[in-house]
Structures are given as C-alpha cells and as structure tokens.
Design an enzyme around this catalytic site. Structure first.
Site, PDB file in Angstrom:
ATOM      1  N   LYS A   1       0.848  -1.192   0.000  1.00 29.74           N
ATOM      2  CA  LYS A   1       0.000   0.000   0.000  1.00 29.74           C
ATOM      3  C   LYS A   1       0.884   1.242   0.000  1.00 29.74           C
ATOM      4  O   LYS A   1       2.048   1.218   0.431  1.00 29.74           O
ATOM      5  CB  LYS A   1      -0.948   0.019   1.211  1.00 29.74           C
ATOM      6  CG  LYS A   1      -0.282   0.196   2.577  1.00 29.74           C
ATOM      7  CD  LYS A   1      -0.018   1.629   2.970  1.00 29.74           C
ATOM      8  CE  LYS A   1       0.720   1.726   4.303  1.00 29.74           C
ATOM      9  NZ  LYS A   1       1.230   3.088   4.589  1.00 29.74           N
TER      10      LYS A   1
ATOM     11  N   ASP B   1      -2.215  -1.024  10.709  1.00 30.22           N
ATOM     12  CA  ASP B   1      -2.457  -1.123   9.271  1.00 30.22           C
ATOM     13  C   ASP B   1      -3.111  -2.441   8.857  1.00 30.22           C
ATOM     14  O   ASP B   1      -3.569  -2.573   7.717  1.00 30.22           O
ATOM     15  CB  ASP B   1      -1.136  -0.986   8.495  1.00 30.22           C
ATOM     16  CG  ASP B   1      -0.684   0.458   8.355  1.00 30.22           C
ATOM     17  OD1 ASP B   1      -1.495   1.362   8.607  1.00 30.22           O
ATOM     18  OD2 ASP B   1       0.494   0.668   8.013  1.00 30.22           O
TER      19      ASP B   1
END
Length: 297
Positions: free
Chosen positions: A11, A148
């Site tokens: 990401k 995350d």
C-alpha cells in the site's frame, strides 16, 4: 494436506494527515490508503492428522515459516507467525502449518509489507480451516496485531481514521502508473511519530477533496492533493527522500510523495515509459536499487 496461495499487496498513502496526539499517546489520523500491484506471495500448507483431520485439540501445534530473504525473521517476531497463533488461539485450533513467503515488497519501507502479509495469513487460515469469519471479524482480530492490518484485511482503497482502525471504502486510483523507489535507509515509525509535533501542524492535506477527485476519476486533482505530514520529520533526517521526489517530478511525475513514515517515495505517471525512464535515472544516480513500476489495484 491442504495448500492455498495468497497475494499480499503493498500500500501507499495518497494522503496522510495526523489530526492530534491523544492523551493515551496514540495519534489520530486521517489518510487515504491505496493498494498497488506489487505483492508478496505466501503459500500455506496444512498437514492432516490421520486420526483427527486438519483441526483437533489433540493434534500438536506446529508453525514453520520460511522466506526467500535472509533478513526476514521466521519465528514469533514475524506477523505471519503471530497471525497464525492468534487464529489458533481464537478458534481453538491445534494443527501443523507451513508457510513459504516470497518477499517482493521492500522491507521497512512504509508500504505495510508486514501488515499485508499478516492480513493474507488471517484470510488463509480462515479459509483453510473453514472458520467462517467475515471480513469485519478478521479486521477486529487484525487490529490486535497492527494499526495497518485492518486496512490490509479489507484490501481496497479506503479512508482511514481514528488510530487507523476506522475504515471507509472510497473509489480507487486508476488510469496511471506508479513509480516506487525505496532508498537504502531504514526509518523507525515509532521514532517519526514521537518526533512529530502533531498539535502544532498548521497545514493539513485536503483529504476530503481527494476523495471527490477519486470519485470523479480526476488524476490531476488527486495528484495536486498528495501530502504527507510525516515528511516534516523524516525528510529532515533523510534529505535524499526530497531529492528522489524532485527527480520524479522533474522526470514527468504528476506528483510524488513519501509513503507512510518512509523512506519509500512514489510518483504518479500518465505513461509507463516515462515512469520507467525516471526509475532508471534514479538507479543510475545510485539513490536506490529497489525500484518498481506498477499500477494501482
């Protein structure tokens, strides 16, 4: 035995804002997370017990993890290992699991490499043992292992709020190429947040405007709103990050930004050739050996 293969996608943060530091020490964030077609591959194998099948309280719990790179821990320090232990504890599983990790995402890069491997593991164990946990349940378990991880479990572009656990899917980035450059330095996320003067920040990314631009497919609008307040800490310590950003923009990027707490920098390009040429220039300058051209997913 049963085997399953999972892709764990990297990401980047298209925008990263820190609203304030809370009294409990955590930071409230507002950021947009985007997956890229740069991924680790994990192969999970569960060995069947002849008498009790794949899942039994009487079976011996054994977790083995191997990786294609020497600097990756393969014991209880690894989030893959921790995720298996968590799932086994949560669902009362005693079994033998082997995991082979092919690591392609740069390590300690601000790209959620460990978190995305962790999320892929939660999904894999859920499927291998037919546990029936939905995405929400896996996200609730994932936040125990890292801020995350819930986003990586969700696996789609999202607005992240709170301490990172409040996720709202948004329209994803499209119709562009992404140049990813990880310079040969390490950055401690804890150190960056410790040194961030969150309550003194006077400029903040236009996250709401970026969401509108994403909805409209306005690449220029997205690029113009790319901002990361953590750069106020990391770039001062590692000026080569700013150098890489400037090279990307001078070599055709619509915009460039540091991802997460760094040190990885990514740039958005309208065509693949320009992105590749910029990457080669950065390589020739000796600024990085870990350079990738990819696309959003």
């Amino acid at each position: 035995m049963k085997t399953i293969t999972k892709k764990a996608y990297a990401k980047v943060n298209l925008a990263l804002d820190v609203l304030r530091k809370r009294e409990d020490g955590y930071h409230e964030v507002k950021m947009i997370m985007q997956n890229l077609d740069l991924y680790d591959e994990l192969v999970f194998t569960v060995y069947e017990n002849e008498q009790t099948g794949y899942c039994s309280q009487n079976n011996t719990r054994k977790i083995t993890l191997s990786a294609n790179k020497e600097n990756i821990p393969t014991d209880g320090r690894n989030l893959i290992y921790k995720a298996i232990e968590l799932m086994f504890d949560e669902f009362g599983i005693e079994a033998t699991v082997d995991v082979a990790l092919t690591k392609n995402i740069p390590v300690e890069a601000g790209m959620a490499g460990g978190s995305t491997d962790c999320a892929a593991t939660l999904h894999a164990i859920n499927e291998l043992f037919s546990l029936g946990a939905d995405t929400k349940r896996l996200m609730e378990l994932g936040v125990k292992l890292g801020a995350d991880v819930p986003y990586c479990v969700l696996g789609k572009t999202a607005l992240s709020e709170g301490i990172g656990e409040i996720l709202t899917p948004v329209t994803g980035l499209r119709d562009c190429y992404v140049l990813v450059v990880k310079p040969p330095i390490s950055v401690s996320t804890a150190m960056v947040y410790t040194n961030l003067r969150a309550n003194e920040l006077t400029e903040h990314p236009d996250v709401d405007g970026m969401i509108v631009a994403l909805d409209e497919g306005d690449l220029e609008g997205v690029a113009s709103r790319m901002e990361n307040v953590l750069e106020t800490v990391t770039v001062k310590l590692h000026p080569e990050i700013e150098e890489i950003k400037n090279i990307m923009k001078n070599k055709g990027a619509i915009n460039a930004l540091m991802s997460g707490s760094g040190p990885t920098v990514f740039g958005l390009y309208k065509d693949e050739t320009t992105a590749k040429n910029a990457g080669e220039y950065i390589r020739e300058r000796g600024l990085s050996k870990e350079i990738y051209v990819t696309v959003p997913v």
